[in-house]
Design a protein around this motif. Sequence first.
Motif, PDB file in Angstrom:
ATOM      1  N   LYS A  74      24.056  31.273  36.125  1.00 55.61           N
ATOM      2  CA  LYS A  74      23.440  32.595  36.241  1.00 55.61           C
ATOM      3  C   LYS A  74      22.167  32.546  37.085  1.00 55.61           C
ATOM      4  O   LYS A  74      21.812  33.514  37.759  1.00 55.61           O
ATOM      5  CB  LYS A  74      23.138  33.140  34.843  1.00 55.61           C
ATOM      6  N   GLN A  75      21.488  31.406  37.070  1.00 58.83           N
ATOM      7  CA  GLN A  75      20.246  31.264  37.829  1.00 58.83           C
ATOM      8  C   GLN A  75      20.490  30.961  39.314  1.00 58.83           C
ATOM      9  O   GLN A  75      19.561  31.012  40.110  1.00 58.83           O
ATOM     10  CB  GLN A  75      19.402  30.149  37.209  1.00 58.83           C
ATOM     11  N   ASN A  76      21.720  30.657  39.658  1.00 59.81           N
ATOM     12  CA  ASN A  76      22.055  30.323  41.041  1.00 59.81           C
ATOM     13  C   ASN A  76      22.407  31.590  41.815  1.00 59.81           C
ATOM     14  O   ASN A  76      23.467  32.177  41.621  1.00 59.81           O
ATOM     15  CB  ASN A  76      23.229  29.338  41.064  1.00 59.81           C
ATOM     16  N   LYS A  77      21.523  32.033  42.696  1.00 62.23           N
ATOM     17  CA  LYS A  77      21.750  33.269  43.440  1.00 62.23           C
ATOM     18  C   LYS A  77      22.990  33.195  44.323  1.00 62.23           C
ATOM     19  O   LYS A  77      23.557  34.219  44.692  1.00 62.23           O
ATOM     20  CB  LYS A  77      20.521  33.603  44.288  1.00 62.23           C
ATOM     21  N   MET A  78      23.400  31.982  44.682  1.00 62.15           N
ATOM     22  CA  MET A  78      24.580  31.830  45.515  1.00 62.15           C
ATOM     23  C   MET A  78      25.864  32.116  44.733  1.00 62.15           C
ATOM     24  O   MET A  78      26.927  32.334  45.319  1.00 62.15           O
ATOM     25  CB  MET A  78      24.643  30.404  46.081  1.00 62.15           C
ATOM     26  N   SER A  79      25.756  32.119  43.400  1.00 59.09           N
ATOM     27  CA  SER A  79      26.935  32.319  42.555  1.00 59.09           C
ATOM     28  C   SER A  79      26.877  33.583  41.713  1.00 59.09           C
ATOM     29  O   SER A  79      27.905  34.072  41.262  1.00 59.09           O
ATOM     30  CB  SER A  79      27.108  31.111  41.616  1.00 59.09           C
ATOM     31  N   SER A  80      25.682  34.109  41.474  1.00 61.46           N
ATOM     32  CA  SER A  80      25.525  35.254  40.570  1.00 61.46           C
ATOM     33  C   SER A  80      25.805  36.596  41.236  1.00 61.46           C
ATOM     34  O   SER A  80      25.757  37.631  40.580  1.00 61.46           O
ATOM     35  CB  SER A  80      24.101  35.275  40.007  1.00 61.46           C
ATOM     36  N   LEU A  81      26.092  36.566  42.528  1.00 61.68           N
ATOM     37  CA  LEU A  81      26.337  37.776  43.336  1.00 61.68           C
ATOM     38  C   LEU A  81      25.124  38.687  43.402  1.00 61.68           C
ATOM     39  O   LEU A  81      25.236  39.868  43.746  1.00 61.68           O
ATOM     40  CB  LEU A  81      27.554  38.562  42.822  1.00 61.68           C
ATOM     41  N   SER A  82      23.949  38.145  43.078  1.00 60.26           N
ATOM     42  CA  SER A  82      22.733  38.952  43.152  1.00 60.26           C
ATOM     43  C   SER A  82      22.356  39.275  44.591  1.00 60.26           C
ATOM     44  O   SER A  82      21.521  40.154  44.842  1.00 60.26           O
ATOM     45  CB  SER A  82      21.574  38.223  42.464  1.00 60.26           C
ATOM     46  N   LEU A  83      22.954  38.598  45.566  1.00 60.84           N
ATOM     47  CA  LEU A  83      22.686  38.860  46.978  1.00 60.84           C
ATOM     48  C   LEU A  83      23.542  40.001  47.540  1.00 60.84           C
ATOM     49  O   LEU A  83      23.327  40.441  48.662  1.00 60.84           O
ATOM     50  CB  LEU A  83      22.925  37.588  47.808  1.00 60.84           C
ATOM     51  N   VAL A  84      24.502  40.457  46.729  1.00 57.87           N
ATOM     52  CA  VAL A  84      25.353  41.568  47.183  1.00 57.87           C
ATOM     53  C   VAL A  84      24.514  42.844  47.238  1.00 57.87           C
ATOM     54  O   VAL A  84      23.765  43.137  46.288  1.00 57.87           O
ATOM     55  CB  VAL A  84      26.545  41.762  46.220  1.00 57.87           C
ATOM     56  N   PRO A  85      24.588  43.609  48.316  1.00 59.44           N
ATOM     57  CA  PRO A  85      23.781  44.836  48.435  1.00 59.44           C
ATOM     58  C   PRO A  85      24.010  45.788  47.270  1.00 59.44           C
ATOM     59  O   PRO A  85      25.118  45.898  46.740  1.00 59.44           O
ATOM     60  CB  PRO A  85      24.282  45.456  49.756  1.00 59.44           C
ATOM     61  N   GLU A  86      22.946  46.492  46.893  1.00 58.71           N
ATOM     62  CA  GLU A  86      22.998  47.377  45.739  1.00 58.71           C
ATOM     63  C   GLU A  86      24.006  48.499  45.908  1.00 58.71           C
ATOM     64  O   GLU A  86      24.537  49.010  44.924  1.00 58.71           O
ATOM     65  CB  GLU A  86      21.602  47.954  45.488  1.00 58.71           C
ATOM     66  N   GLU A  87      24.307  48.850  47.159  1.00 51.93           N
ATOM     67  CA  GLU A  87      25.273  49.936  47.375  1.00 51.93           C
ATOM     68  C   GLU A  87      26.673  49.558  46.896  1.00 51.93           C
ATOM     69  O   GLU A  87      27.516  50.414  46.622  1.00 51.93           O
ATOM     70  CB  GLU A  87      25.332  50.314  48.863  1.00 51.93           C
ATOM     71  N   TYR A  88      26.929  48.235  46.781  1.00 51.76           N
ATOM     72  CA  TYR A  88      28.221  47.773  46.286  1.00 51.76           C
ATOM     73  C   TYR A  88      28.175  47.417  44.805  1.00 51.76           C
ATOM     74  O   TYR A  88      29.127  47.640  44.058  1.00 51.76           O
ATOM     75  CB  TYR A  88      28.692  46.541  47.087  1.00 51.76           C
ATOM     76  N   MET A  89      27.094  46.800  44.403  1.00 51.21           N
ATOM     77  CA  MET A  89      26.921  46.404  42.993  1.00 51.21           C
ATOM     78  C   MET A  89      25.488  46.699  42.565  1.00 51.21           C
ATOM     79  O   MET A  89      24.563  46.077  43.069  1.00 51.21           O
ATOM     80  CB  MET A  89      27.203  44.909  42.781  1.00 51.21           C
ATOM     81  N   ASP A  90      25.332  47.622  41.638  1.00 51.96           N
ATOM     82  CA  ASP A  90      24.006  47.943  41.132  1.00 51.96           C
ATOM     83  C   ASP A  90      23.759  47.100  39.879  1.00 51.96           C
ATOM     84  O   ASP A  90      24.070  47.499  38.759  1.00 51.96           O
ATOM     85  CB  ASP A  90      23.902  49.426  40.805  1.00 51.96           C
ATOM     86  N   GLN A  91      23.188  45.910  40.078  1.00 50.20           N
ATOM     87  CA  GLN A  91      22.992  45.001  38.961  1.00 50.20           C
ATOM     88  C   GLN A  91      21.789  45.369  38.105  1.00 50.20           C
ATOM     89  O   GLN A  91      21.491  44.697  37.125  1.00 50.20           O
ATOM     90  CB  GLN A  91      22.896  43.556  39.466  1.00 50.20           C
ATOM     91  N   LYS A  92      21.108  46.464  38.470  1.00 48.03           N
ATOM     92  CA  LYS A  92      20.097  47.010  37.569  1.00 48.03           C
ATOM     93  C   LYS A  92      20.780  47.675  36.375  1.00 48.03           C
ATOM     94  O   LYS A  92      20.203  47.766  35.295  1.00 48.03           O
ATOM     95  CB  LYS A  92      19.231  48.032  38.309  1.00 48.03           C
TER      96      LYS A  92
END
Length: 262
Positions: free
Chosen positions: A209-227
């Motif tokens: 979960k802490q790995n940004k390369m795997s958590s998809l946290s780099l995906v733009p918010e327009e596709y995934m709103d992880q908030k």
Amino acid sequence: MTEAELYSLYKGVYVPTHLHPPESLRYCEEFTFRPDDILITTYPKSSTTWMQEVVPLIVSEGDLTPVLTVPNWDRVPWLEEHRAILLNLEQRASPRVFATHFHHHMMNESYFKIKPRVLYLMRNPKDVFTSSYYYYGMASYLVKPGTQDEFMEKFLDGKITFGSWFDHVKGWINDLKGSVEKIAKFLGKSLSPDVTEKITEHCVFKNMKQNKMSSLSLVPEEYMDQKKSEFLRKGKKNHVTQLKGENKKEKPDLIYSLSYNA
């Protein structure tokens, strides 16, 4: 009768004292496995009897004699029960077939060293609950279940024989280190224990979960709103739908299973 009168606490879980006296548990702890042993592993009331019929018939290539002449508790003995001591299991020809209700962490040193073949059978927990409820009502060596609601609370809290269904399944199915070893072997890779441990540690949910390369946290918010909801959330179920009522308990997630052969 109460839990204190009918059960013993062994490695963190209740076991029926009548079926699992101290000498039987000691025998199980000292038992020596063979690589070609077959171990049927289940949480109670998960169709174990069915597998005790199927597996011997496969081993005997369809010869019905064993299942028609030998009781299943001797044909496929429970390693932790009192009968095992009497059966001269050390002298049985291979492949030997056994059964156990033990959790993964309860297995003895020989099991982890030898790594016999394992068949893990998992049943829907709702069906396990229903079957257990009626079984507890008729078995003299088990605490009477009370009402279904009362037994449901015990079932969810793991305060019945062999503890939590959720922990049992998670322990056998979600053996991350064992899964890494099996995947590596399948891929033809021979990994050192240090490398296996490194991979296992990295792939623990909280670390991934802490790995940004795997958590998809780099995906733009327009596709995934992880908030609104993180892609990698908790790795746990937040509720279990009850047979009756809407009580909710947090229990481990079971979606990360890779194999039934532990």
